[in-house]
Design an enzyme around this catalytic site. Structure first.
Site, PDB file in Angstrom:
ATOM      1  N   ASP A 312      61.160  17.216 -19.666  1.00 27.81           N
ATOM      2  CA  ASP A 312      61.683  16.078 -20.711  1.00 27.81           C
ATOM      3  C   ASP A 312      60.885  15.047 -19.546  1.00 27.81           C
ATOM      4  O   ASP A 312      60.046  14.957 -18.922  1.00 27.81           O
ATOM      5  CB  ASP A 312      62.810  15.578 -20.882  1.00 27.81           C
ATOM      6  CG  ASP A 312      64.075  14.590 -21.160  1.00 27.81           C
ATOM      7  OD1 ASP A 312      62.999  14.377 -21.987  1.00 27.81           O
ATOM      8  OD2 ASP A 312      65.144  14.667 -21.937  1.00 27.81           O
TER       9      ASP A 312
HETATM   10  C1  BGC Z   1      65.194  13.230 -24.327  1.00 27.95           C
HETATM   11  C2  BGC Z   1      64.704  14.168 -24.973  1.00 27.95           C
HETATM   12  C3  BGC Z   1      63.420  13.772 -26.334  1.00 27.95           C
HETATM   13  C4  BGC Z   1      62.324  13.297 -25.067  1.00 27.95           C
HETATM   14  C5  BGC Z   1      61.492  12.170 -26.242  1.00 27.95           C
HETATM   15  C6  BGC Z   1      64.322  12.260 -23.612  1.00 27.95           C
HETATM   16  O1  BGC Z   1      64.544  10.664 -23.105  1.00 27.95           O
HETATM   17  O2  BGC Z   1      66.439  13.218 -23.198  1.00 27.95           O
HETATM   18  O3  BGC Z   1      65.635  15.138 -26.133  1.00 27.95           O
HETATM   19  O4  BGC Z   1      62.937  14.885 -26.814  1.00 27.95           O
HETATM   20  O5  BGC Z   1      62.909  12.252 -24.705  1.00 27.95           O
HETATM   21  O6  BGC Z   1      61.874  11.504 -26.586  1.00 27.95           O
END
Ligand code: BGC
Length: 755
Positions: A312
């Site tokens: 993430d």
């Molecule tokens: C979130 C993810 C997301 C990623 C990209 C993160 O902050 O937890 O769910 O896919 O950002 O936007």
């Protein structure tokens, strides 16, 4: 950044309908990479391979003053770091427009891609990832689907498939080939601000919905260029923080993790999910991102996942100042690379990860084969998605974005998700001549119907102009379907009273039969949705009390427009009807009105336990210890229609479950009402006594949604085998000891339950 974003809407006409390929066979990632990919990766330099493992946020490719594509900045990332991937919508990172229509999005994606394939040392195309969570929610003009929690409430995985199918097509039309969905965190903590992104609290429901979503997103992604790679997330245990907050620490014993949190991910692995995203949390004090146990033993060894594993956002670096488990970036990268099987880092704004992986290999602290293996998996995914043959957008997809065909799919999903939780004395459906007043802040807002991850990361809030007149509020829906209705908001979403509202409501209330009060939450995503108290804004609850007093003769109908189940004190008790609409998205107004007027017989069921008290913030229907009361405000599976359904004649083909053949369980279901209905039949089974491990009150093993014409009777049958009853023992092995006695239940927690 000083960019003033301007609105720009999908200006092109969409076709009403279109044909795209459907395949019966779904593709899966291969265990081995192809010979040509092996050859390519073996000919690459260390730096080039590390570049493939690096994902950069889109703002790095934009001019910081104008918000437009910046070739020089793009070249820097391609030449200096040979980066292999890009993520997110430009509007979330200072792009020029508030939300990009597909052609403008595609122009941008192609411009970045052109630099990679023309100026990159290996000319390897980039893979572009986007959060298309409920439809292509960042592509302006694309049909926005209900949020996953609402899809779960349909109890029909077809709708998860449809949402994925359309999201894939429209996301590809915008130049992105990778979708960071489905999200299958379990809604165990009712405070968790990401509850609406997932498919409810039950592992089996979540597994069936998530797998259907993967099929919709991916289909035969190795041949069909209207599909994308799905990315199951967030691996793992993320939604169970002790304090209910985003990124909060989680305590989950290993056997619980394998029993409840793993099955939805396993279903996605079995469905061929091409990638996974690890999660922001720590479990039992161990950050997932550097854990050998979670990211090797569980994900790869136990679950057999063969796809690409992504971190993430900046999660490797979070081990420094957030988790405090590494001293600096080099240490953080060392732990993540040495302990886990992470293939790509969502870096996303600096090249330190690349430098540090390089340093580790050069110093002999990381074998180069570790890098080669990950780079090969990523290159294989690019090949599977057709990027080497055609790195640019297929522009013929653009005219399908926003088509009526897609809208119909979204409307059907909403129709089947809306859940009628209470209906005293048949107050619903509305009668044709009912005089209706609508109140409450969610009554006239598209933004509140839609929630976070809609057009913008944090959602549209009250800025309905962002939807470019596409969609219908609840008031608009009622005007279309019921006729003229009055609207007085009363309080805003924070619960502050509008001036004069009390007087107006008192006056208006005297001449209406029914008052529909639309309660809701402001939009939020991730930590910006953290709460210290699960209770809905007090002013909104006061509004219900005020109306009850001001209009003692009118019937009160509550509509809940919520991303998570907020505590409601006593307002459901003083109301005559309660409807949960979840977050249906901007097209929610008409289907809600169709349900309220009886044009649609409601068939949604609650995919979570709706909490009643503060002590219920971790309530699930499968809680341990059958002795403990399970008394939520509304139980898992709650939901009624306008017809009466009668259950009888529960049978089971064998009283002793054989090892190798399934048993058949049947039940008669009759629609004794005079309108057609859709009915969800739930099969639960749990051991009465389980040596050594307290049994759950109940466990959902299967469900079926059936259509029943007025007066029709049918027999619904389920097959169940030993493997469906296996549970994870203390030794982390799946087992079911011989001689265990199980209780079978149809429709547990509901008045018509049969045992
Ligand atoms: C979130 C993810 C997301 C990623 C990209 C993160 O902050 O937890 O769910 O896919 O950002 O936007």
């Amino acid at each position: 950044m000083s960019v003033q974003q301007t609105p720009l809407f999908h200006a092109e006409k969409s076709v009403d309908s279109y044909e795209i390929p459907e395949f019966a066979e779904f593709a899966k990632p291969n265990a081995e990479v192809d010979a040509d990919i092996l050859e390519l990766v073996n000919s690459m330099s260390l730096k080039e391979k590390i570049g493939q493992m690096s994902q950069i946020e889109v703002g790095q490719f934009l001019n910081q003053e104008t918000g437009e594509f910046d070739e020089a900045r793009t070249e820097y990332w391609i030449k200096e770091y040979a980066v292999g991937s890009i993520l997110d919508a430009p509007n979330n990172h200072g792009g020029k427009y508030m939300c990009y229509p597909p052609r403008v999005f595609a122009d941008f994606a192609d411009a970045v891609q052109k630099v990679a394939v023309e100026k990159g040392s290996r000319k390897v195309p980039l893979i572009y990832g986007l959060d298309s969570l409920h439809g292509a929610n960042y592509v302006n003009g694309s049909i926005i689907f209900p949020q996953p929690v609402a899809t779960a409430a349909t109890f029909d995985p077809k709708f998860a498939y449809d949402a994925g199918r359309v999201a894939a097509k429209d996301t590809r039309a915008a130049g992105c080939q990778w979708i960071f969905a489905p999200c299958m965190d379990l809604n165990t903590s009712k405070m968790f601000p990401r509850a609406y992104e997932n498919f409810g609290e039950d592992p089996y429901l979540s597994a069936t919905m998530s797998a259907a979503s993967v099929n919709g997103l991916q289909g035969d992604y190795k041949n069909d260029r209207t599909r994308v790679a799905a990315c199951m997330k967030h691996f793992i245990g993320y939604s169970h923080p002790q304090n209910g907050w985003d990124k909060g620490t989680c305590w989950i014993p290993d056997h619980h993790l394998l029993e409840y949190f793993v099955p939805p991910f396993q279903a996605c692995v079995d469905a061929g999910c091409a990638s996974a995203m690890e999660s922001y949390n720590d479990i039992n004090g161990e950050p997932v991102v550097t854990s050998e146990f979670y990211l090797k033993t569980v994900l790869r060894d136990i679950m057999g996942f063969k796809g690409v594993l992504l971190t993430d956002w900046a999660e490797i670096d979070h081990t420094i100042e957030f988790h405090h488990t590494s001293t600096d970036k080099l240490d953080a990268t060392t732990q993540a690379m040495q302990n886990t099987s992470i293939d790509m880092s969502m870096i996303p704004i600096h090249g330190d990860f690349c430098d540090h992986v390089h340093e580790l290999v050069v110093n002999g602290e990381l074998p180069e084969s570790r890098v080669t293996e990950s780079a090969a998996r990523i290159l294989q995914l690019k090949k599977d998605l057709g990027l080497f043959e055609q790195p640019y957008v297929d522009r013929s997809l653009i005219e399908t974005v926003g088509s009526k065909q897609d809208l119909e799919l979204a409307l059907n999903a909403i129709r089947e998700s809306i859940t009628l939780l209470k209906n005293s004395e048949g107050v619903l459906p509305l009668k044709a001549d009912d005089r209706v007043l609508v109140a409450g802040p969610a009554g006239d807002s598209l933004g509140y119907l839609s929630g976070g991850w809609t057009l913008k990361w944090q959602g549209a809030h009250a800025r309905d102009y962002l939807f470019n007149n596409e969609g219908n509020t609840i008031v608009e829906g009622l005007k279309q379907i019921h006729g003229d209705v009055k609207f007085i908001r009363g309080v805003d979403i924070e619960g502050s009273w509008d001036e004069l509202a009390k007087e107006q409501i008192t006056e208006e209330a005297q001449s209406v039969d029914k008052i529909i009060i639309c309660l809701g939450e402001d939009s939020y995503a991730e930590n910006l949705g953290n709460l210290t108290d699960l209770t809905l804004a007090k002013g909104q609850l006061e509004l219900v009390h005020f109306i009850k007093q001001a209009a003692p003769n009118a019937k009160i109908i509550l509509i809940l427009v919520e991303g998570r189940s907020r505590l409601l004190e006593d307002v459901t008790e003083i109301s005559d009807a309660v409807v949960d609409a979840y977050l249906p998205g901007p097209w929610g107004g008409v289907p809600i009105a169709e349900v309220l007027t009886g044009k649609v017989n409601p068939s949604g069921r609650l995919p979570f336990s709706y909490p009643k008290h503060h002590s219920d913030t971790f309530i699930t229907y499968y809680q341990k210890n059958p002795q403990q009361e399970y008394e939520p405000l509304f139980p898992f599976g709650a939901g009624i229609g306008y017809s009466s359904i009668v259950y009888s004649d529960l049978t089971i083909s064998e009283s002793v479950l054989p090892l190798d053949t399934p048993v058949t369980i049947t039940v008669k279901v009759k629609n004794t009402g005079n309108i057609d209905a859709k009915e969800v039949v739930f099969l639960y089974a749990s051991p009465i006594v389980r040596p050594g491990l307290v049994p759950e009150r109940n466990r959902l093993r299967s469900y079926k949604k059936v259509e029943l014409k007025a007066g029709e009777e049918t027999i619904v049958s389920f097959e169940l085998s030993v493997k469906d009853l296996l549970y994870v023992g203390r030794n982390l092995k799946k087992t079911v000891p011989a001689g265990l006695t199980y209780k079978f239940l149809i429709n547990a927690n509901r008045p018509e339950a049969l045992e």
